[in-house]
Design an enzyme around this catalytic site. Sequence first.
Site, PDB file in Angstrom:
ATOM      1  N   LYS A 119       5.492 -15.880 -29.380  1.00 27.96           N
ATOM      2  CA  LYS A 119       4.741 -16.714 -30.316  1.00 27.96           C
ATOM      3  C   LYS A 119       5.647 -17.682 -31.065  1.00 27.96           C
ATOM      4  O   LYS A 119       5.269 -18.829 -31.285  1.00 27.96           O
ATOM      5  CB  LYS A 119       3.953 -15.840 -31.303  1.00 27.96           C
ATOM      6  CG  LYS A 119       2.818 -15.108 -30.621  1.00 27.96           C
ATOM      7  CD  LYS A 119       1.758 -14.648 -31.581  1.00 27.96           C
ATOM      8  CE  LYS A 119       0.619 -13.993 -30.810  1.00 27.96           C
ATOM      9  NZ  LYS A 119      -0.382 -13.362 -31.652  1.00 27.96           N
TER      10      LYS A 119
ATOM     11  N   LYS B 232      -1.920 -12.280 -19.511  1.00 24.19           N
ATOM     12  CA  LYS B 232      -3.107 -11.529 -19.948  1.00 24.19           C
ATOM     13  C   LYS B 232      -4.187 -12.497 -20.446  1.00 24.19           C
ATOM     14  O   LYS B 232      -3.871 -13.600 -20.925  1.00 24.19           O
ATOM     15  CB  LYS B 232      -2.745 -10.510 -21.036  1.00 24.19           C
ATOM     16  CG  LYS B 232      -2.526 -11.091 -22.408  1.00 24.19           C
ATOM     17  CD  LYS B 232      -2.740 -10.042 -23.514  1.00 24.19           C
ATOM     18  CE  LYS B 232      -2.765 -10.743 -24.868  1.00 24.19           C
ATOM     19  NZ  LYS B 232      -3.152  -9.960 -25.997  1.00 24.19           N
TER      20      LYS B 232
ATOM     21  N   LYS C 294      -7.545 -14.761 -26.238  1.00 30.63           N
ATOM     22  CA  LYS C 294      -8.474 -15.630 -26.955  1.00 30.63           C
ATOM     23  C   LYS C 294      -7.764 -16.865 -27.507  1.00 30.63           C
ATOM     24  O   LYS C 294      -8.408 -17.828 -27.904  1.00 30.63           O
ATOM     25  CB  LYS C 294      -9.162 -14.854 -28.079  1.00 30.63           C
ATOM     26  CG  LYS C 294      -8.238 -14.173 -29.061  1.00 30.63           C
ATOM     27  CD  LYS C 294      -9.020 -13.172 -29.900  1.00 30.63           C
ATOM     28  CE  LYS C 294      -8.067 -12.315 -30.725  1.00 30.63           C
ATOM     29  NZ  LYS C 294      -8.678 -11.143 -31.269  1.00 30.63           N
TER      30      LYS C 294
HETATM   31  P1  AMP Z   1      -5.862  -8.832 -30.154  1.00 30.82           P
HETATM   32  O1  AMP Z   1      -7.002  -9.663 -29.698  1.00 30.82           O
HETATM   33  O2  AMP Z   1      -4.549  -9.318 -29.651  1.00 30.82           O
HETATM   34  O3  AMP Z   1      -5.894  -8.500 -31.609  1.00 30.82           O
HETATM   35  O4  AMP Z   1      -6.069  -7.432 -29.421  1.00 30.82           O
HETATM   36  C1  AMP Z   1      -6.951  -6.459 -29.881  1.00 30.82           C
HETATM   37  C2  AMP Z   1      -6.986  -5.309 -28.915  1.00 30.82           C
HETATM   38  O5  AMP Z   1      -7.485  -5.753 -27.635  1.00 30.82           O
HETATM   39  C3  AMP Z   1      -5.620  -4.694 -28.659  1.00 30.82           C
HETATM   40  O6  AMP Z   1      -5.739  -3.308 -28.468  1.00 30.82           O
HETATM   41  C4  AMP Z   1      -5.190  -5.382 -27.405  1.00 30.82           C
HETATM   42  O7  AMP Z   1      -4.234  -4.646 -26.694  1.00 30.82           O
HETATM   43  C5  AMP Z   1      -6.522  -5.487 -26.634  1.00 30.82           C
HETATM   44  N1  AMP Z   1      -6.494  -6.622 -25.711  1.00 30.82           N
HETATM   45  C6  AMP Z   1      -6.342  -7.935 -26.018  1.00 30.82           C
HETATM   46  N2  AMP Z   1      -6.344  -8.695 -24.911  1.00 30.82           N
HETATM   47  C7  AMP Z   1      -6.485  -7.829 -23.865  1.00 30.82           C
HETATM   48  C8  AMP Z   1      -6.556  -7.996 -22.439  1.00 30.82           C
HETATM   49  N3  AMP Z   1      -6.477  -9.192 -21.884  1.00 30.82           N
HETATM   50  N4  AMP Z   1      -6.711  -6.894 -21.692  1.00 30.82           N
HETATM   51  C9  AMP Z   1      -6.808  -5.657 -22.251  1.00 30.82           C
HETATM   52  N5  AMP Z   1      -6.736  -5.438 -23.579  1.00 30.82           N
HETATM   53  C10 AMP Z   1      -6.591  -6.502 -24.381  1.00 30.82           C
END
Ligand code: AMP
Length: 337
Positions: free
Chosen positions: A113, A200, A203
Site C-alpha cells: 500500500k 486477490k 474492493k
Molecule cells: P478487507 O476487505 O480487506 O477488510 O477484508 C475483510 C475480510 O475479507 C478479511 O478476512 C479478508 O481476508 C477477506 N477477504 C478480502 N478479500 C478477499 C478475497 N479476495 N478472497 C477471500 N477473502 C477475502
Amino acid sequence: MEKKRMVSGITSTGKLTLGNYIGALKNFVKLQDEYEMFIFVANLHGITTPIEKEVLKNNIKQSIALYFACGLDPNKATIFIQSDISEHSELAWILTCNTNIGELNRMTQFKDKSSKVKANNGTEYIPSGLLMYPVLMAADILLYDPELVPVGKDQKQHIELARSIGERMNSKYGNMFVIPEEYTPKLGSKILDLQDPTKKMSKSSSNPKSYIALLDNIDEVKKKIKSAVTDSENLIKYDLENKPGVSNLITIYSCLKNISIEQTEQHFLGKDYGILKEEVSNEVVNLLMTIQKKYEEIINSNMIDEYLEKGAKKAKIVASKKINKVKNLVGLNYKRK
Ligand code: AMP
Ligand code: TRP
C-alpha cells in the site's frame, strides 16, 4: 459447555465484494451458532488512507446492512462498529508502545500500500496510519480474548503479529491476553481478481470489471463473469499455478454450491468455458439477488440502529473489563497494585 470465542472485522473502505463474502462473511454466518462471535465494521481502519466523510458514512451503513443481509444474526453474534467501542483505540496506543517499527515495516500489506501511495503522488508522504494499521488490528483482537480469528489468507501476517504482541505483553506484564489462532476457510480464502487472476479480488481495485460487489447491478455481474480472464486450453481443471482464472471460477462455484473442487471438476467434465461461466454466473446471481432483496428491506428500516446498540452494549462490557485489567497491569492506574 462454554462456546469458544471468535473475533473479526471488515474494513469499511468500499463496497463489499464476493471475495469478502466467500473469504469472510459466509464463514461468520456458518460459525455463529457454534461460536460466540464478535463481528465489527472496522471504520477506524477505514480512515488509514484519505476518504471523504459522506463516502465513509455510507460505507459504514452499507457494510452493516450487508452483514445482516448475508445472514449474520444479531441474536447470535455481537455486531458493532469499531469506533463505538473506544477501548479499541485506547488499547492500540498501549500496544503501539510495545511494538517495533521494524516489525511494522516488514508487513507485506504496508509495503504494497505504501508503494502505491508513493507511485501515485511521487512523494514520501505515506500516512502513518498505514504503518500502524496492524497494531490497531491487534488491539481489536486481543481486547476480546478470542481463541480464533476468522480471516482470509491476506491477513495471516497481521494475525501473526497480533500473536507476537500479545505474547510480548503477557511476558512483560503478566498474563493479560489469550493468544488466538487464525482460522481460514479450507476453500475460498483467496478469491482472485477476475481480470488479473494472479492478484486477490479487491474492493480497492481501480477496474470495476476485476471484482464483483455484493450490491452490483445483476446485468453487470453477468457481463463481468463473462469477461473473466481464463486461458486458451478450454479444459476445466483446477491448477492454480498454470490456470489461475479457471481455478478461480471453479473455487467460486465450489464455495457457493458447498461442494469440493473434485466434485466441481466432475460436474464440468467435458464441458467448455462458456458453460462454466454460465453456471458460475447463475450461482453468483442467485446469491446476489437474495442478498440484495434482504439488503433493501434492512437499509430502509430502523433495525440497524437497534441492532447496533445491542451489539455495542455487549462488546463494551467485555472491552471495558479488559482495558481496566491492562491499565492495572501496565501501571497506568497509580492507585492499583
Ligand atoms: P478487507 O476487505 O480487506 O477488510 O477484508 C475483510 C475480510 O475479507 C478479511 O478476512 C479478508 O481476508 C477477506 N477477504 C478480502 N478479500 C478477499 C478475497 N479476495 N478472497 C477471500 N477473502 C477475502
Ligand atoms: N485488517 C482486516 C482486513 O483488512 C480487517 C480487520 C480489522 C480485522 N481488524 C480486524 C480482521 C480484527 C480480523 C480481526 O481484512
